[in-house]
Design an enzyme around this catalytic site. Structure first.
Site, PDB file in Angstrom:
ATOM      1  N   TYR A 210     -35.210  -4.759 -25.671  1.00 53.92           N
ATOM      2  CA  TYR A 210     -36.158  -5.028 -26.835  1.00 53.92           C
ATOM      3  C   TYR A 210     -37.009  -3.832 -27.068  1.00 53.92           C
ATOM      4  CZ  TYR A 210     -39.862  -7.094 -29.686  1.00 53.92           C
ATOM      5  OH  TYR A 210     -40.934  -7.347 -30.551  1.00 53.92           O
ATOM      6  N   LYS A 214     -37.119  -1.697 -30.763  1.00 55.05           N
ATOM      7  CA  LYS A 214     -38.114  -1.537 -31.788  1.00 55.05           C
ATOM      8  C   LYS A 214     -38.441  -0.116 -31.982  1.00 55.05           C
ATOM      9  CE  LYS A 214     -39.109  -5.784 -32.852  1.00 55.05           C
ATOM     10  NZ  LYS A 214     -38.973  -6.323 -34.281  1.00 55.05           N
ATOM     11  N   THR A 245     -48.037 -16.765 -30.393  1.00 55.59           N
ATOM     12  CA  THR A 245     -47.010 -17.587 -31.142  1.00 55.59           C
ATOM     13  C   THR A 245     -46.336 -18.733 -29.997  1.00 55.59           C
ATOM     14  OG1 THR A 245     -45.107 -16.418 -30.248  1.00 55.59           O
ATOM     15  CG2 THR A 245     -46.387 -15.486 -32.220  1.00 55.59           C
TER      16      THR A 245
END
Length: 306
Positions: A210, A214, A245
């Site tokens: 990840y 990015k 979130t």
């Protein structure tokens, strides 16, 4: 001390404010900002307006993407959301925003189901949007996935999926939108959603693929900005910090210590919320950022500034 003869031979031109102003107005590359109307309240800071601009938001079915889509609608934009989710129900959060767009904001929020890795369908959808609206002016590429797995346990399939969605998917979405802008010889602004994780390795968060994806988004944006700048297309990134979130709430249940460790890692000692990135999206898509491209707008509570 300068010899007197040298001063006599060298003519110095004093750039007074009047001379500077005249030189600026005579410059062939001068930028003409949008003309404000009479100074009524509705036209103050008119450069932030997105009125009648058509913006595509990938990952716009929920979460941060949908929150930013609502901000664009409030600024006057017509928004087309792309997502791989089944069509949102009318009683969902997406349905609430779509209804508000029609009934309150005098605009529209339209949903298109697509996987951003499906280049053919993606291009067909974006071309259809441009044909229907007559133009497409902006993009927020917010579609992305996350996976926390130690590097020694990562599979090639999981890594390919992560990079496929987070880098290739973002690239192909930007490409599809830029193609329509260049085809119609119009300017535009593309905003790719990066992360502070593209700049630093997160302590205590095991996300090698990840974070690499990015970092790739930040470098991709710089290269697209360099290549498409001659067409008047600006490309920038937003790099959020930790956001509250549904996904992070799930992580807090699995790793309770992160609820306090994450806020303590930044200078404001708290987590952020999706609503705190609304203004950044409007700024980067509007004329307020007309001379900004190839840049990363990092909004991380000072996490990377230690």
């Amino acid at each position: 001390m300068v010899p007197r003869g040298l001063l006599a031979r060298k003519s110095l031109r004093i750039m007074t404010p009047t001379v500077l102003a005249r030189a600026f107005h005579q410059s062939p590359r001068r930028y003409s900002p949008p003309q404000a109307q009479t100074p009524a309240r509705s036209t103050l800071l008119a450069e932030f307006s997105l009125k009648d601009k058509v913006v595509v938001v990938s990952g716009g079915g929920r979460g941060v993407g949908l929150t930013q889509a609502e901000a664009l609608l409030e600024a006057g934009a017509i928004v087309h959301a792309l997502d791989r989710l089944p069509r949102p129900a009318e009683d969902s959060e997406f349905g609430r925003v779509a209804l508000r767009a029609r009934s309150e904001l005098g605009s529209s929020l339209t949903y298109h189901r697509v996987d951003v890795r499906d280049q053919k369908t993606l291009n067909e959808i974006v071309e259809g949007i441009a044909d229907r609206e007559g133009h497409v002016d902006g993009l927020i590429a917010a579609a992305g996935i996350q996976q926390e797995t130690p590097a020694l346990e990562y599979t090639a399939e999981d890594s390919d999926k992560m990079l496929g969605v987070n880098i290739t998917g973002v690239f192909m979405t930007a490409q599809a939108v830029a193609r329509q802008m260049i085809k119609r010889k119009q300017k535009g602004s593309l905003v790719l959603i990066g992360s502070m994780s593209g700049t630093v390795a997160n302590r205590g968060l095991i996300c090698p693929a990840y974070n690499a994806s990015k970092a790739g988004v930040l470098q991709l944006a710089r290269n697209l900005a360099a290549e498409w700048g001659e067409h008047g297309i600006r490309v920038n990134t937003i790099s959020p910090g930790y956001i509250v979130t549904a996904m992070t709430e799930g992580l807090f249940e699995a790793f309770p210590e992160r609820r306090t460790a994450w806020p303590d890692a930044n200078m404001l000692k708290r987590l952020s919320y999706p609503e705190e990135y609304r203004g950044a999206a409007v700024f980067l898509l509007s004329d307020a950022s007309s001379f900004m491209t190839g840049a990363d707008l990092r909004i991380d509570g000072g996490h990377c500034a230690w």
